[in-house]
Design a protein around this motif. Structure first.
Motif, PDB file in Angstrom:
ATOM      1  N   MET A  96      14.667  14.455   1.332  1.00  0.00           N
ATOM      2  CA  MET A  96      13.264  14.843   1.481  1.00  0.00           C
ATOM      3  C   MET A  96      12.394  13.600   1.423  1.00  0.00           C
ATOM      4  O   MET A  96      12.600  12.718   0.580  1.00  0.00           O
ATOM      5  N   LEU A  97      11.420  13.521   2.321  1.00  0.00           N
ATOM      6  CA  LEU A  97      10.520  12.373   2.343  1.00  0.00           C
ATOM      7  C   LEU A  97       9.591  12.389   1.129  1.00  0.00           C
ATOM      8  O   LEU A  97       8.970  13.411   0.830  1.00  0.00           O
ATOM      9  N   VAL A  98       9.511  11.261   0.421  1.00  0.00           N
ATOM     10  CA  VAL A  98       8.623  11.123  -0.733  1.00  0.00           C
ATOM     11  C   VAL A  98       7.301  10.493  -0.302  1.00  0.00           C
ATOM     12  O   VAL A  98       6.220  11.026  -0.550  1.00  0.00           O
ATOM     13  N   CYS A  99       7.364   9.335   0.348  1.00  0.00           N
ATOM     14  CA  CYS A  99       6.169   8.636   0.818  1.00  0.00           C
ATOM     15  C   CYS A  99       6.601   7.417   1.621  1.00  0.00           C
ATOM     16  O   CYS A  99       7.788   7.146   1.766  1.00  0.00           O
ATOM     17  N   GLY A 100       5.625   6.684   2.105  1.00  0.00           N
ATOM     18  CA  GLY A 100       5.878   5.407   2.743  1.00  0.00           C
ATOM     19  C   GLY A 100       5.194   4.304   1.966  1.00  0.00           C
ATOM     20  O   GLY A 100       4.474   4.565   0.990  1.00  0.00           O
ATOM     21  N   CYS A 146       0.865  -1.177   0.000  1.00  0.00           N
ATOM     22  CA  CYS A 146       0.000   0.000   0.000  1.00  0.00           C
ATOM     23  C   CYS A 146       0.902   1.227   0.000  1.00  0.00           C
ATOM     24  O   CYS A 146       1.581   1.498   1.001  1.00  0.00           O
ATOM     25  N   PRO A 147       0.957   1.960  -1.107  1.00  0.00           N
ATOM     26  CA  PRO A 147       1.732   3.206  -1.108  1.00  0.00           C
ATOM     27  C   PRO A 147       1.025   4.240  -0.242  1.00  0.00           C
ATOM     28  O   PRO A 147      -0.203   4.333  -0.249  1.00  0.00           O
ATOM     29  N   GLN A 148       1.791   5.024   0.522  1.00  0.00           N
ATOM     30  CA  GLN A 148       1.192   5.875   1.545  1.00  0.00           C
ATOM     31  C   GLN A 148       1.760   7.294   1.533  1.00  0.00           C
ATOM     32  O   GLN A 148       2.864   7.544   2.021  1.00  0.00           O
ATOM     33  N   ALA A 149       0.958   8.209   0.988  1.00  0.00           N
ATOM     34  CA  ALA A 149       1.325   9.621   1.044  1.00  0.00           C
ATOM     35  C   ALA A 149       1.063  10.203   2.430  1.00  0.00           C
ATOM     36  O   ALA A 149       1.526  11.301   2.737  1.00  0.00           O
ATOM     37  N   ALA A 150       0.331   9.478   3.271  1.00  0.00           N
ATOM     38  CA  ALA A 150      -0.032   9.983   4.603  1.00  0.00           C
ATOM     39  C   ALA A 150       1.193  10.389   5.421  1.00  0.00           C
ATOM     40  O   ALA A 150       1.107  11.274   6.279  1.00  0.00           O
ATOM     41  N   PHE A 151       2.323   9.758   5.164  1.00  0.00           N
ATOM     42  CA  PHE A 151       3.510  10.026   5.969  1.00  0.00           C
ATOM     43  C   PHE A 151       4.084  11.423   5.746  1.00  0.00           C
ATOM     44  O   PHE A 151       4.813  11.934   6.596  1.00  0.00           O
TER      45      PHE A 151
END
Length: 231
Positions: A197-201, A174-179
């Motif tokens: 830089m954080l991209v996603c989880g 599950c790709p997660q932009a919530a992070f």
């Protein structure tokens, strides 16, 4: 030469990919994670820049990151102090995009028995993102800040490769932009250097077949609605 059987296997890995939001506790072998990432790294990137960097979280490390984020997420005052470092979604929603967004959200909540009035239940469900939906492996992706929009396109192909390679091994994701809202906490917990830089989880593991949320099948537009052949 690609055989018909190989073609079908590739197609099946792509079309069976879904965002899975409940996982079995069954561990994923480190060698399987490494193999998936090795395959995914064959993604194309402009002039072979390969802009991706991955942090693989398991066990206590994953729990530590999840707990730190959830402590902020569940505290209304703290949560407001954390904002996304980049804009993932449109600043102004228009049709048909907002309609699709609403539909998938309410379809999921309906499966879980959550009504529009149950704000606490919806917030709790969203909070499960930060536990990677109990998947045994959590992936955090970063990119160097010097990279521009083209490298983010490359990154998307890398992420898709991970999800397809996982499906080829019977695993789900599950790709997660919530992070991205809590990028500062992720950075502190993982000791990210200032240039990253954080991209996603992404959650990675074995889908729990008994969880109703995993029965969600999102709709896709027919090819005729988004393609124009020019001859």
């Amino acid at each position: 030469m690609i055989t018909s059987q190989q073609q079908q296997a590739v197609d099946a890995a792509i079309t069976s990919r879904r965002s899975i939001r409940a996982y079995l506790p069954t561990p994923v072998a480190r060698e399987d994670v490494e193999a998936i990432l090795e395959v995914a790294a064959r993604a194309p990137s402009g002039t072979n820049t390969q802009p991706w960097k991955v942090y693989v979280l398991t066990g206590e490390a994953k729990e530590r990151v999840s707990s730190a984020i959830l402590a902020a997420y569940t505290d209304p005052q703290q949560s407001k102090e954390h904002t996304e470092e980049y804009t993932y979604y449109p600043r102004e929603w228009v049709s048909p995009f907002v309609d699709r967004r609403r539909k998938v959200g309410w379809d999921l909540y309906a499966l879980l028995g959550l009504t529009r009035e149950n704000k606490a239940g919806m917030a709790a469900q969203h909070g499960r993102n930060y536990r990677f939906f109990d998947a045994p492996v959590g992936l955090i992706f970063t990119i160097d800040r010097v990279m521009e929009q083209g490298s983010w396109l490359d990154y998307g192909m890398f992420l898709q490769n991970i999800m397809v390679a996982a499906r080829g091994r019977g695993l789900d994701t599950c790709p997660q932009a919530a992070f991205i809202q809590f990028h500062r906490i992720v950075g502190e917990q993982l000791g990210l250097p200032a240039n990253e830089m954080l991209v996603c989880g992404m959650a990675l593991g074995w889908a729990d077949p008994d969880k109703v949320e995993n029965s969600l099948a999102t709709e896709r537009e027919p090819v005729s609605s988004f393609v124009r052949f020019v001859e």
